[in-house]
Design a protein around this motif. Sequence first.
Motif, PDB file in Angstrom:
ATOM      1  N   ALA A  31      16.196  27.450  54.189  1.00 21.02           N
ATOM      2  CA  ALA A  31      17.483  27.437  53.286  1.00 21.02           C
ATOM      3  C   ALA A  31      17.858  25.975  52.912  1.00 21.02           C
ATOM      4  O   ALA A  31      18.943  25.741  52.366  1.00 21.02           O
ATOM      5  N   GLN A  32      16.804  25.072  53.120  1.00 17.70           N
ATOM      6  CA  GLN A  32      17.232  23.774  52.728  1.00 17.70           C
ATOM      7  C   GLN A  32      17.402  23.380  51.334  1.00 17.70           C
ATOM      8  O   GLN A  32      16.469  23.824  50.670  1.00 17.70           O
ATOM      9  N   PRO A  33      18.345  22.826  50.709  1.00 12.33           N
ATOM     10  CA  PRO A  33      18.245  22.700  49.012  1.00 12.33           C
ATOM     11  C   PRO A  33      17.059  21.932  48.723  1.00 12.33           C
ATOM     12  O   PRO A  33      16.660  20.967  49.653  1.00 12.33           O
ATOM     13  N   MET A  34      16.520  22.041  47.579  1.00  6.83           N
ATOM     14  CA  MET A  34      15.579  21.443  47.154  1.00  6.83           C
ATOM     15  C   MET A  34      15.805  20.732  45.980  1.00  6.83           C
ATOM     16  O   MET A  34      16.496  21.165  44.959  1.00  6.83           O
ATOM     17  N   GLN A  35      15.258  19.507  45.952  1.00  6.36           N
ATOM     18  CA  GLN A  35      15.720  18.442  45.034  1.00  6.36           C
ATOM     19  C   GLN A  35      14.331  18.276  44.103  1.00  6.36           C
ATOM     20  O   GLN A  35      13.300  17.577  44.607  1.00  6.36           O
ATOM     21  N   ILE A  77      15.521  35.861  43.456  1.00  5.63           N
ATOM     22  CA  ILE A  77      16.840  35.334  43.116  1.00  5.63           C
ATOM     23  C   ILE A  77      17.541  34.667  44.314  1.00  5.63           C
ATOM     24  O   ILE A  77      17.887  33.545  44.435  1.00  5.63           O
ATOM     25  N   HIS A  78      17.648  35.605  45.208  1.00 11.45           N
ATOM     26  CA  HIS A  78      18.618  35.147  46.409  1.00 11.45           C
ATOM     27  C   HIS A  78      17.735  33.965  47.270  1.00 11.45           C
ATOM     28  O   HIS A  78      18.679  32.970  47.638  1.00 11.45           O
ATOM     29  N   VAL A  79      16.392  34.095  47.185  1.00 11.02           N
ATOM     30  CA  VAL A  79      15.860  32.804  47.923  1.00 11.02           C
ATOM     31  C   VAL A  79      15.810  31.531  46.934  1.00 11.02           C
ATOM     32  O   VAL A  79      15.944  30.567  47.473  1.00 11.02           O
ATOM     33  N   ILE A  80      15.689  31.816  45.782  1.00 11.95           N
ATOM     34  CA  ILE A  80      15.662  30.623  44.741  1.00 11.95           C
ATOM     35  C   ILE A  80      17.200  29.888  44.764  1.00 11.95           C
ATOM     36  O   ILE A  80      17.299  28.673  44.952  1.00 11.95           O
ATOM     37  N   TYR A  81      18.057  30.608  44.850  1.00 13.15           N
ATOM     38  CA  TYR A  81      19.462  29.988  45.093  1.00 13.15           C
ATOM     39  C   TYR A  81      19.692  29.537  46.399  1.00 13.15           C
ATOM     40  O   TYR A  81      20.232  28.430  46.374  1.00 13.15           O
ATOM     41  N   ASN A  82      19.105  30.025  47.347  1.00 13.51           N
ATOM     42  CA  ASN A  82      19.343  29.165  48.562  1.00 13.51           C
ATOM     43  C   ASN A  82      18.272  28.037  48.750  1.00 13.51           C
ATOM     44  O   ASN A  82      18.499  27.220  49.433  1.00 13.51           O
ATOM     45  N   GLU A  83      17.268  27.788  48.057  1.00  9.12           N
ATOM     46  CA  GLU A  83      16.486  26.757  48.172  1.00  9.12           C
ATOM     47  C   GLU A  83      16.549  25.871  47.105  1.00  9.12           C
ATOM     48  O   GLU A  83      15.905  24.564  47.080  1.00  9.12           O
ATOM     49  N   THR A  84      17.701  26.066  45.986  1.00  6.72           N
ATOM     50  CA  THR A  84      17.910  24.846  45.044  1.00  6.72           C
ATOM     51  C   THR A  84      19.228  24.764  45.071  1.00  6.72           C
ATOM     52  O   THR A  84      20.213  25.574  45.321  1.00  6.72           O
ATOM     53  N   THR A  85      19.639  23.219  44.482  1.00  6.89           N
ATOM     54  CA  THR A  85      20.976  23.000  44.471  1.00  6.89           C
ATOM     55  C   THR A  85      21.396  22.883  42.978  1.00  6.89           C
ATOM     56  O   THR A  85      22.654  23.066  42.715  1.00  6.89           O
ATOM     57  N   ASN A  86      20.553  22.812  41.963  1.00  3.44           N
ATOM     58  CA  ASN A  86      20.801  22.378  40.813  1.00  3.44           C
ATOM     59  C   ASN A  86      20.849  23.771  39.998  1.00  3.44           C
ATOM     60  O   ASN A  86      19.927  24.394  39.854  1.00  3.44           O
ATOM     61  N   ASP A  87      21.983  23.827  39.214  1.00  7.47           N
ATOM     62  CA  ASP A  87      22.295  25.228  38.580  1.00  7.47           C
ATOM     63  C   ASP A  87      21.160  25.508  37.259  1.00  7.47           C
ATOM     64  O   ASP A  87      20.701  26.457  37.254  1.00  7.47           O
ATOM     65  N   ASP A  88      21.007  24.366  36.677  1.00  5.84           N
ATOM     66  CA  ASP A  88      19.800  24.225  35.614  1.00  5.84           C
ATOM     67  C   ASP A  88      18.752  24.780  36.267  1.00  5.84           C
ATOM     68  O   ASP A  88      17.719  25.417  35.489  1.00  5.84           O
ATOM     69  N   ASP A  89      18.122  23.874  37.303  1.00  7.91           N
ATOM     70  CA  ASP A  89      16.876  24.326  38.082  1.00  7.91           C
ATOM     71  C   ASP A  89      16.796  25.748  38.250  1.00  7.91           C
ATOM     72  O   ASP A  89      15.752  26.338  38.328  1.00  7.91           O
TER      73      ASP A  89
END
Length: 448
Positions: free
Chosen positions: A24-28, A159-171
């Motif tokens: 669940a760590q945000p991905m930069q 979608i749930h996984v992607i939102y947990n793995e990313t922090t940038n809304d555009d990404d």
Amino acid sequence: MGKCPFSFMHGVTSRNDNVESPAAQPMQANFMKSAADTFHTLDGHDELNEQMRMIDLTEEDLKLLRRTKPIVERNIDYITDQFYNSVLGVDKLEAIILEHSTIERLKKTLHEHIIEIFDGNVDDAYIAKRLLIANIHKRVGLEPKWYLSAFQNLQNVFIHVIYNETTNDDDRLLIVQTVTKLLNLEQQLVLEAYEKENIKEKEQQYQSVKNELKQKIAEFSGELIDLSIDTNAAVEQLVASSNEVNNTFQRTASSALESQGMAKNGREHLDNLTGQINRIYESTNEMELSVNELSNSSKQIQKIVAAVKDIADQTKILSLNATIEAARAGEHGRGFSVVAQEVSRLAEDTKSTVVRIGELTQKSGDLTGQVVEEIRKVQELTRSGKLQSIETSRLFTDIVDSMQSSTQEIVTVEEEIKILIQTIEGIGSTTAQTAASAEFFKSATDGL
């Protein structure tokens, strides 16, 4: 066993939407697409290329999928668990899974399938594998609605996984759009294969029903032809029999007419005979009167004979007296004696003749009595014959009337038989047309 269709279904609605994925760590990272993106195309798949162009699937989208692959690999167990937790909640789907495979085996298959999606290789092998998935789904009896439901759930998990793995809304938006495009393309491929299989199955069913129908129609047509032939033969036989009956009726009618004429002649002869008998009866009556008069005349003659006999007896007595007196007179009475002898002889002859006449008249009277008796017998017979003649004439009249009525009925029946023959011939013609129609029908079904 073959792969269960759920190995290739993409999605379940998470039962624990508030549970974070293992990674669940945000991905930069920078997932921005290049402005010079080109659409992904495949050689020999013009229609599929149009489909990918319509959903805006580009080469950059495939690169983005490959860059997102590590996120999916870190969360693959979570994704497969969430998927099957939802699927196993439907009894019908669970029964299909247990009939064709095992949960552990299907989880492993789904794991490989999801990772393969994010390889970003949309080529002929990728397409062939999706078509194979559709065929397996069809074979095990999975309906499209369950496939679409599972696919939607899989998309929700992504979608749930992607939102947990990313922090940038555009990404996040970019990745979700890309994943959605690929999942949409896979749905198109699978559903199209579904449709083709359904069409193929329906064509096979149609062909089977068509062949069965052709066979049934051919059998029916053959039976109809045979029945028409038999019916036509029966109708022809019936027509022949009806014609024979009609001929018999005609002969009967002719004989009846002839008998009627003979009966009329017989009645006329009987009428003539009755007239003759009546005249005989009248003649016997007149004869009886004449005989009665003759009998009366005989009786009168007998009375006269008796009177003449008495006169003869008296004359003889007078002659005897004259003889006696002549003898007394002697020589002078000799002439009277001769006269007396002649008178006596005449009286004897007269008496003898009268006696003979009396005997003849007696005999004539007896014969007359017999004639009268015979005449009476003839009258009785004539009277009886007259009554019988009248009765016979009446019977002949009844026979003539009955024969006339029967003849009229025979003529009526003859006309009805003629109508029946015409009707039967019409049935025969219709039967022949039916046989021809059945033959045409059979020929038409052979051409189906």
